[in-house]
Design an enzyme around this catalytic site. Structure first.
Site: not given
Ligand code: PEP
Length: 258
Positions: A13, A15, A99, A101, A170, A176, A216
């Site tokens: 992803n 973003k 998501h 976000e 998630e 992040g 992460s």
């Molecule tokens: C995401 O935004 O879906 C995500 C898992 O980000 P990160 O791997 O940076 O934590």
């Protein structure tokens, strides 16, 4: 992951990162690095303007392209929106929906449900995200929260359609932040997700659904996470922006699939 019933998926992803030119460069380089054996599926969910460059660059490779959201509507007067049918026609296979976000920007369970319906109607594979906040985890309401998010998004979806939905767990506190869920924490919620699906759709359908962990994930923790029975792959943010880092996760998923 259970290789008997499901194929691993590693989905990036991006973003709001990378331009079309950077996308071209990334995909060309990444394609050349990939192991020959196709032991796991790979997707890159890129910004909408990068989709044509990504699709062109990934042609004749095992990399599928996805978007990061779609409109809840099929067409019409929705300035700035992009429909699922447009994404499909542009060459996308996947679309990330719900998501955290985007939920933080005002997307509701009702919106996500409508988007899921239009994505499925257009032949896209939705990657449906769910996850709890740090406060919800602290309060011990993770499982009921996830159950509610899943039921709201999947209301009325028949079993044959559900099989084409990918679910991504998630935890918001892990996205992040560098604070990855432990393999036990991630497995416990992914197993709960499968139990919710089993209750609603039966064992045969539930065991066919690919469930990802996201938050992460990186080359150091991927193998342990992917060794869990209900974690079938990863949704990768930060680490998907670097081809070498993404490759390490693909390799971990490929070893697991041996
Ligand atoms: C995401 O935004 O879906 C995500 C898992 O980000 P990160 O791997 O940076 O934590």
């Amino acid at each position: 992951m259970n290789r008997k019933y499901r194929r691993p998926l590693i989905a990036g992803n991006w973003k709001m990162n990378k331009t079309p030119s950077e996308t071209r460069e990334f995909v060309t380089g990444f394609k050349a690095m990939l192991p020959k054996l196709r032991r796991c599926d790979i997707a890159l969910c890129v910004p909408a303007v990068c989709i044509p460059a990504a699709v062109k660059g990934a042609r004749d490779s095992r990399i599928a392209i996805g978007a990061q959201t779609c409109s809840a509507f099929a067409s019409g007067a929705y300035t700035g929106e992009i429909s699922a049918a447009m994404l499909k026609d542009a060459g996308c296979k996947y679309v990330i929906l719900g998501h955290s976000e985007r939920r933080a920007m005002g997307e509701t369970d009702k919106n996500i449900h409508a988007k899921l319906l239009t994505a499925l109607d257009s032949g896209l594979t939705p990657i449906l995200c769910c996850g709890e906040s740090p406060e919800q985890r602290e309060l011990g309401v993770t499982e009921p929260w996830i159950t509610m998010q899943l039921r709201a998004a999947l209301a009325g979806i028949p079993p044959e359609k559900l099989r084409t939905v990918v679910v991504a767990y998630e935890p918001i506190w892990a996205i992040g932040t560098g604070q990855t869920a432990t393999p036990d924490q991630a497995e416990s919620v992914c197993a709960h997700i499968r139990a919710v699906l089993r209750k609603q759709y039966g064992a045969k359908t539930a065991r066919a659904v690919v469930i990802l962990y996201g938050g992460s994930m990186n080359g150091n923790n991927a193998a342990q996470l992917l060794a869990q029975p209900d974690i079938d792959g990863g949704l990768i943010g930060g680490a998907s922006l670097d081809p070498q880092k993404l490759l390490c996760i693909v390799e971990a998923a490929s070893c697991e699939a041996e």
